[in-house]
Scaffold this active site. Sequence first.
Site, PDB file in Angstrom:
ATOM      1  N   GLN A  64       0.811  -1.217   0.000  1.00 49.68           N
ATOM      2  CA  GLN A  64       0.000   0.000   0.000  1.00 49.68           C
ATOM      3  C   GLN A  64       0.841   1.262   0.000  1.00 49.68           C
ATOM      4  OE1 GLN A  64      -1.495  -1.195   4.036  1.00 49.68           O
ATOM      5  NE2 GLN A  64      -1.501   1.012   4.395  1.00 49.68           N
ATOM      6  N   CYS A  70      -5.008   0.049   3.976  1.00 51.30           N
ATOM      7  CA  CYS A  70      -4.858  -1.347   4.392  1.00 51.30           C
ATOM      8  C   CYS A  70      -6.178  -2.106   4.325  1.00 51.30           C
ATOM      9  CB  CYS A  70      -4.278  -1.426   5.794  1.00 51.30           C
ATOM     10  SG  CYS A  70      -5.282  -0.599   7.060  1.00 51.30           S
ATOM     11  N   HIS A 364      -5.395  -1.160  11.831  1.00 57.06           N
ATOM     12  CA  HIS A 364      -4.857  -1.779  10.622  1.00 57.06           C
ATOM     13  C   HIS A 364      -5.661  -3.023  10.283  1.00 57.06           C
ATOM     14  CE1 HIS A 364      -1.825  -2.504   7.599  1.00 57.06           C
ATOM     15  NE2 HIS A 364      -1.470  -3.665   8.113  1.00 57.06           N
ATOM     16  N   ASN A 386       0.015  -9.375   4.986  1.00 56.33           N
ATOM     17  CA  ASN A 386       0.014  -7.932   5.182  1.00 56.33           C
ATOM     18  C   ASN A 386       0.073  -7.231   3.823  1.00 56.33           C
ATOM     19  OD1 ASN A 386       0.033  -5.464   6.481  1.00 56.33           O
ATOM     20  ND2 ASN A 386       1.823  -5.900   7.738  1.00 56.33           N
TER      21      ASN A 386
END
Length: 444
Positions: A64, A70, A364, A386
């Site tokens: 990102q 996110c 997040h 992630n």
Amino acid sequence: MNTFISQENLKMYSENFHSVPVHTIAMNAVIANGINASAKNYDAICQDTPVYSIHLDQGKVTNQKQSGRCWMFAALNCMRFQVMKKLNLEEFELSQNFTFFYDKLEKANYFLESILKTLDEPTDSRLIAHLLTAPVQDGGQWDMIANIVSKYGVVPKAAMPETKSSSSSREMDSYLTEKLRGYACKIRSAYENGATMEELREQKADMMTTIYRMLCICLGEPPKSFDFEYRDKDNRFHRDANLTPKDFYQKYVGIELSDYISLINAPTKTKPFYRSYTVAYLGNVVEGQPVKYVNLPSDELKKAAIAQLKDGEPVWFGCDVGKREARDEGILDLDIYKLEDLFDTSFPMNKGERLDYGQSLMTHAMVFQGVDLDEEEKPIRWRVENSWGDEIGDKGFFLITDEWFDEYNYQVVVNKKYLSEEVLRAFSSEPIVLDPWDPMGSLA
């Protein structure tokens, strides 16, 4: 007792500090290396082996970059998983810039509509101050990306690639915010001078035309249709011509978004379990589904997430990623730092207290792509995809211990087929409306 710090107090503090020799050793270590490096627990790192009994395969980790997307990346990573599986692809990404464009556009409209709803509020009220804080911030929640995808569809990354402003959104956000705050001032001033609601909505239409133009200049204009071309793992070429974004979603992703429900764990006195909640003035698409979730014990979140992973489907989740995190190693573990030993003190607040006192909230969103279960089917550690690139963690994948999940994970999104009738009834009940500034209204 003094209400101020006296010289006697200072002497006492200093004597206490020097009374334990290890305090000086800790001071020297932290001065030279920083807190986390000095407190890092290498025993925990050795124990946190990234091996899992349930392990889903996914493509290369996305990035990102300098943006707060996110939640969007996590959702699109869940969706691309379906595309890759269906089409036998080695690598594939959906366009995060496409959904980013429409989220910004819809948030601008949502903000202006909120201003129109609150014209009788004093300008210095807490609600107006809250609305003006971040009219089009990058963050979001699951229901917000579901609204964007349901309304606009998705496209492959090649159909609308990243731009400088999508990958580094600070400048764009700053100018959009300046414009929208100015519009709020203009609308409220016109109302004070006797403008009708019809006249104010005419002004809003012109305002939205300007916002659309600014977004096109920063992000490019989203495609109305495109050709989808790709090679599969067997090197076979495929082309599907003249698809609309909604056609692409239905044909290649195919997830029924209304089947997915947000479960939260907020163990505070003001939020009973097995009740549904929503947050006032939180959303993006005015006519879309509201942000809504059901509050459950942590074990219920785990049970549902494990059931979905066992069926071969990843799980979107939201957590407080900055707590007890070794970023380079990609490990989130309550024991990753020996902070109590370093500072010679304890940090005793529980999860509910941290929420109530501003010490923790969801910051997040990521994706569960696996879990390691023991002989009794209890989770030990969780495999996490992630969106910070592949240079940290295990090629971009992180590890969360189950104890960390209990303390700092706040939300998972699962298909309703994995939930009990009790949970479904609770979710379907009339939601309790939380204040706009409630910690459970935080955006990942």
